[in-house]
Motif scaffolding. Structure first.
Motif, PDB file in Angstrom:
ATOM      1  N   HIS A  10      42.044  12.395  14.122  1.00 29.59           N
ATOM      2  CA  HIS A  10      43.201  11.558  13.774  1.00 29.59           C
ATOM      3  C   HIS A  10      43.866  12.177  12.541  1.00 29.59           C
ATOM      4  O   HIS A  10      43.417  11.990  11.408  1.00 29.59           O
ATOM      5  CB  HIS A  10      42.705  10.143  13.475  1.00 29.59           C
ATOM      6  CG  HIS A  10      43.776   9.110  13.417  1.00 29.59           C
ATOM      7  ND1 HIS A  10      45.012   9.270  13.990  1.00 29.59           N
ATOM      8  CD2 HIS A  10      43.799   7.881  12.825  1.00 29.59           C
ATOM      9  CE1 HIS A  10      45.742   8.191  13.779  1.00 29.59           C
ATOM     10  NE2 HIS A  10      45.027   7.335  13.071  1.00 29.59           N
ATOM     11  N   PHE A 245      39.445   2.436  22.285  1.00 26.40           N
ATOM     12  CA  PHE A 245      40.410   2.823  21.256  1.00 26.40           C
ATOM     13  C   PHE A 245      41.684   1.989  21.360  1.00 26.40           C
ATOM     14  O   PHE A 245      42.248   1.552  20.352  1.00 26.40           O
ATOM     15  CB  PHE A 245      40.768   4.308  21.386  1.00 26.40           C
ATOM     16  CG  PHE A 245      39.685   5.246  20.907  1.00 26.40           C
ATOM     17  CD1 PHE A 245      38.911   4.928  19.802  1.00 26.40           C
ATOM     18  CD2 PHE A 245      39.448   6.432  21.572  1.00 26.40           C
ATOM     19  CE1 PHE A 245      37.920   5.779  19.365  1.00 26.40           C
ATOM     20  CE2 PHE A 245      38.457   7.293  21.139  1.00 26.40           C
ATOM     21  CZ  PHE A 245      37.692   6.974  20.035  1.00 26.40           C
ATOM     22  N   ASP A 266      33.769  10.947  18.922  1.00 27.50           N
ATOM     23  CA  ASP A 266      35.149  10.601  19.264  1.00 27.50           C
ATOM     24  C   ASP A 266      35.650   9.454  18.395  1.00 27.50           C
ATOM     25  O   ASP A 266      36.807   9.433  17.971  1.00 27.50           O
ATOM     26  CB  ASP A 266      35.258  10.219  20.749  1.00 27.50           C
ATOM     27  CG  ASP A 266      35.118  11.424  21.653  1.00 27.50           C
ATOM     28  OD1 ASP A 266      35.954  12.332  21.548  1.00 27.50           O
ATOM     29  OD2 ASP A 266      34.172  11.461  22.451  1.00 27.50           O
ATOM     30  N   ARG A 270      38.596   9.482  15.184  1.00 27.64           N
ATOM     31  CA  ARG A 270      39.798   8.647  15.247  1.00 27.64           C
ATOM     32  C   ARG A 270      39.921   7.682  14.072  1.00 27.64           C
ATOM     33  O   ARG A 270      40.850   6.888  14.014  1.00 27.64           O
ATOM     34  CB  ARG A 270      39.797   7.851  16.554  1.00 27.64           C
ATOM     35  CG  ARG A 270      39.971   8.691  17.803  1.00 27.64           C
ATOM     36  CD  ARG A 270      41.406   9.115  17.998  1.00 27.64           C
ATOM     37  NE  ARG A 270      42.269   7.994  18.279  1.00 27.64           N
ATOM     38  CZ  ARG A 270      42.542   7.554  19.508  1.00 27.64           C
ATOM     39  NH1 ARG A 270      42.014   8.165  20.550  1.00 27.64           N
ATOM     40  NH2 ARG A 270      43.331   6.511  19.696  1.00 27.64           N
TER      41      ARG A 270
END
Length: 277
Positions: A10, A245, A266, A270
């Motif tokens: 991110h 998400f 993951d 983020r």
């Protein structure tokens, strides 16, 4: 494809709207730990086992901010009579619709009340006690697993009886009900990926990941809360993480603060903010 996909970092983290301080936490492995959790963004708390992640968040943070909503994979409160409709609160509106359509008592359309099968007491199954062994569970011979008396099942609403309604999948029920006290709850169940569950599915039959998403579905309609997720990817297929998400992003867009205890790369990639223990 999921295994070979690299974690997407991110690169444009959201800016905090404020700070939620934890001061001088001393619990279990925590020794005078002070840290501020940003509000209005997604914070991921990482660290090896025993580093104090849960002590910091589920212990010190929750004590400092009692309004926190904790969502984990723990068992959902309720008996084996509890199901999706009772947990989400849509069973009572459904019973009222049947009562109005048939000029009958609403209690007749409850498997825990007047409409329950007298043999299985509305459970749909009977148990044979084998003393030292696990009991044998079999489908009730009287109601054939439908849980209701024949009298209750003869009443219909829009062409379906109460047993057929509870056998509906959430996806089908979304198109069947448009009542404002029912439709939003079904929409939220679909959003968290539970559209395949039947309305009458017992809570005791849900997996850890399903329980976690059901808890989340009941909270999605609220705004401005602080949410703590304890390893939310456990029990999820890799392809379901993207759905997670989207749900977390939706909570943040509504003004919520999201704190996630997680090891999954993951999710860590983020994050808007990281606290590493």
């Amino acid at each position: 494809r999921s295994l070979s996909r690299p974690a997407v970092v991110h690169t444009t983290p959201r800016s905090p709207s404020g700070w939620l301080p934890i001061a001088h936490a001393t619990l279990h492995n925590l020794q005078d730990v002070s840290v501020s959790v940003p509000s209005g963004v997604m914070t991921v708390v990482t660290g090896v086992a025993g580093s104090g992640k849960s002590s910091l968040i589920n212990g010190a943070f929750v004590r400092a901010f009692p309004e926190v909503v904790c969502i984990d994979q723990g068992a959902i409160g309720g008996s084996r009579r509890s199901n999706i409709t009772t947990y989400t609160g849509i069973l009572d509106p459904i019973r009222r619709l049947f009562a109005q359509a048939n000029a009958a008592s609403a209690s007749l359309f409850s498997a825990n009340s007047g409409g329950a099968c007298p043999v299985c007491k509305g459970l749909g199954t009977t148990e044979t006690d084998l003393a030292l062994m696990e009991p044998i569970v079999s489908v009730c011979e009287r109601c054939r697993g439908r849980r209701f008396t024949d009298e209750a099942l003869q009443y219909r609403m829009r062409g379906k009886n109460i047993g057929e309604i509870l056998a509906m999948r959430v996806a089908e029920a979304k198109t069947f009900f448009d009542e404002p006290e029912i439709a939003p709850a079904l929409e939220r169940l679909d959003e968290v990926g539970l559209a395949y569950l039947s309305l009458g599915q017992p809570l005791s039959s849900l997996s850890g990941g399903e329980r976690q998403r059901l808890k989340l579905a009941t909270e999605l309609g609220r705004t401005g809360r602080i949410y703590v997720f304890d390893e939310p990817t456990s029990g999820l297929h890799l392809s379901d993480i993207d759905r997670l998400f989207r749900l977390l992003d939706r909570l943040i867009e509504r003004g919520a603060t999201v704190v996630v205890i997680e090891h999954q790369l993951d999710v860590i990639a983020r994050a808007d903010w990281l606290i590493d223990m």
